[in-house]
Every structure is written in structure tokens, then in C-alpha cells.
Design an enzyme around this catalytic site. Structure first.
Site, PDB file in Angstrom:
ATOM      1  N   GLU A  94       0.833  -1.219   0.000  1.00 43.74           N
ATOM      2  CA  GLU A  94       0.000   0.000   0.000  1.00 43.74           C
ATOM      3  C   GLU A  94       0.864   1.265   0.000  1.00 43.74           C
ATOM      4  OE1 GLU A  94      -3.165  -0.213  -0.365  1.00 43.74           O
ATOM      5  OE2 GLU A  94      -3.795  -2.150   0.446  1.00 43.74           O
ATOM      6  N   GLN A  96       1.281   3.658  -1.909  1.00 41.43           N
ATOM      7  CA  GLN A  96       0.713   4.940  -2.345  1.00 41.43           C
ATOM      8  C   GLN A  96       0.353   5.826  -1.154  1.00 41.43           C
ATOM      9  OE1 GLN A  96      -0.873   1.995  -2.676  1.00 41.43           O
ATOM     10  NE2 GLN A  96      -2.935   2.192  -1.810  1.00 41.43           N
ATOM     11  N   CYS A 188     -10.154   0.086 -17.867  1.00 38.70           N
ATOM     12  CA  CYS A 188      -9.310   0.809 -18.807  1.00 38.70           C
ATOM     13  C   CYS A 188      -9.828   2.249 -18.880  1.00 38.70           C
ATOM     14  CB  CYS A 188      -9.328   0.160 -20.197  1.00 38.70           C
ATOM     15  SG  CYS A 188     -10.844   0.418 -21.131  1.00 38.70           S
TER      16      CYS A 188
HETATM   17 ZN   LIG Z   1     -12.264  -1.394 -20.785  1.00 42.51          ZN
END
Ligand SMILES: [Zn+2]
Length: 200
Positions: A94, A96, A188
């Protein structure tokens, strides 16, 4: 054994989106070092109060005890308290959530003490912005490695979409939410963008 044979100690950042098995990989890496007789100091920022502060756990069931690092903890000083254990490598989950100062502490441990540091964590938040720790790691890590995860559509997932109870993508709010009522889905960028557009 001290450090890694025939290599200079490095600061690594192994990053990925949610669900890319970062914690599992951190724990497998720990196991691999220990199997070679090396001592690992496993650490985790304590910002995530939903979970046990002293345990790194993965969705596939692996877990291990760790040292919690609080936002005002000096990792440099905390590492000194571990010196009697003769640590060969530091593994952080973790990552970040570390502060920039804490990343700089780990950079200093690599540079001055030749102890490799392997940081695992998210690159960005639910709005595609860096976290403080990941930003600093992108700036100062020796080696960046992406741990890939796949979107529903098959493309590489890079966005950690925050989803509300109705299944809508949320684009406003605090960077870090304590409590866990919000859910996340790795997407995405194209699916994330289209999901937001379809809600308008
Ligand atoms: Zn996608």
C-alpha cells in the site's frame, strides 16, 4: 547475507490498479527472500483502518504480520529500531499511502545503508491522479514495474474507478475514504470515460 548479490541496492516501485494482486506479490516476494535465509522487514502505512494494522493480507488468502507506519512515523528512525534483526530487504505494501518524506526515508536507506526497498502499491486514485506516495516513487525509484490487470473489455486496466451503490462511477470526493462503503473496479481509461459520459 547482505543485500542482493552482485547488484547495487535499489528502490523499486511495483505498481498496478486495484485487484492486480500487488499484496499477494509482496507476500510471495517476502517468502522468496526468507527461503534464501534473508531477513525481511514488512511494512504498511496505517491509514487504512478498515483492516488489521499489523497484517498484510491478499484476496487469495496469503497474510503476514507487518509493522504499521503512521503518517508521522520517520521510516529512517523506525528502521533503526530493527537494526538488531539485520534486515536484508524492506518490502512495503500500500505504498501509495506513504508521505513523500517517508518515500525519501526509504530512498535514504537504499543509498546510505545499501538495503533494497521494494514498494508495492497503486499508481493513481479514483480520479486518475497520483497519490502522494506513488508520485514520489515515480520521481525517485530506480526501477518501476507495472503489475498488469485487465478491464472487463480486455484492455489493460489503469483506472481505479470508485463505484456507488447504484453502480455509477463517482468522480468527486476525498482521495482516501476510510470506511470501505465505496467499492472500486479496475477499468481501462476508455471504459471509465464512457461510463462517466453515459451518466451525464
Ligand atoms: Zn475497458
Amino acid at each position: 547475507m547482505k543485500g542482493m548479490v552482485n547488484t547495487v541496492a535499489k528502490l523499486y516501485f511495483k505498481y498496478g490498479a486495484m485487484g492486480s494482486s500487488k499484496s499477494a506479490q509482496a507476500l510471495i516476494t517476502k517468502f522468496n527472500y526468507e527461503e534464501k535465509g534473508m531477513k525481511v522487514w514488512l511494512i504498511k502505512p496505517s491509514i487504512d483502518t478498515r483492516e488489521d494494522l499489523e497484517v498484510v493480507s491478499s484476496r487469495i488468502g496469503l497474510k503476514a504480520k507487518c509493522t504499521p507506519i503512521f503518517p508521522d512515523t520517520s521510516i529512517w528512525e523506525a528502521f533503526e529500531s530493527q537494526i538488531s534483526r539485520k534486515i536484508d530487504v524492506i518490502i512495503a505494501d500500500e505504498s501509495q499511502f506513504f508521505t513523500a518524506e517517508q518515500i525519501d526515508d526509504m530512498r535514504k536507506i537504499v543509498d546510505e545503508l545499501s538495503v533494497p526497498v521494494l514498494c508495492f502499491g497503486l499508481r493513481t486514485d479514483f480520479r486518475t491522479n497520483f497519490f502522494e506516495g506513488s508520485k514520489r516513487l515515480f520521481e525517485v525509484a530506480d526501477k518501476l514495474t507495472e503489475i498488469k490487470n485487465i478491464c472487463e473489455c480486455g484492455r489493460k486496466a489503469i483506472v481505479n474507478a470508485r463505484i456507488d451503490d447504484n453502480g455509477n462511477v463517482i468522480t468527486e470526493g476525498e482521495q482516501v475514504l476510510i470506511g470501505g462503503e465505496e467499492r472500486y473496479t479496475a477499468m481501462c481509461h476508455n471504459c471509465w470515460r464512457k461510463a462517466i459520459a453515459s451518466q451525464e
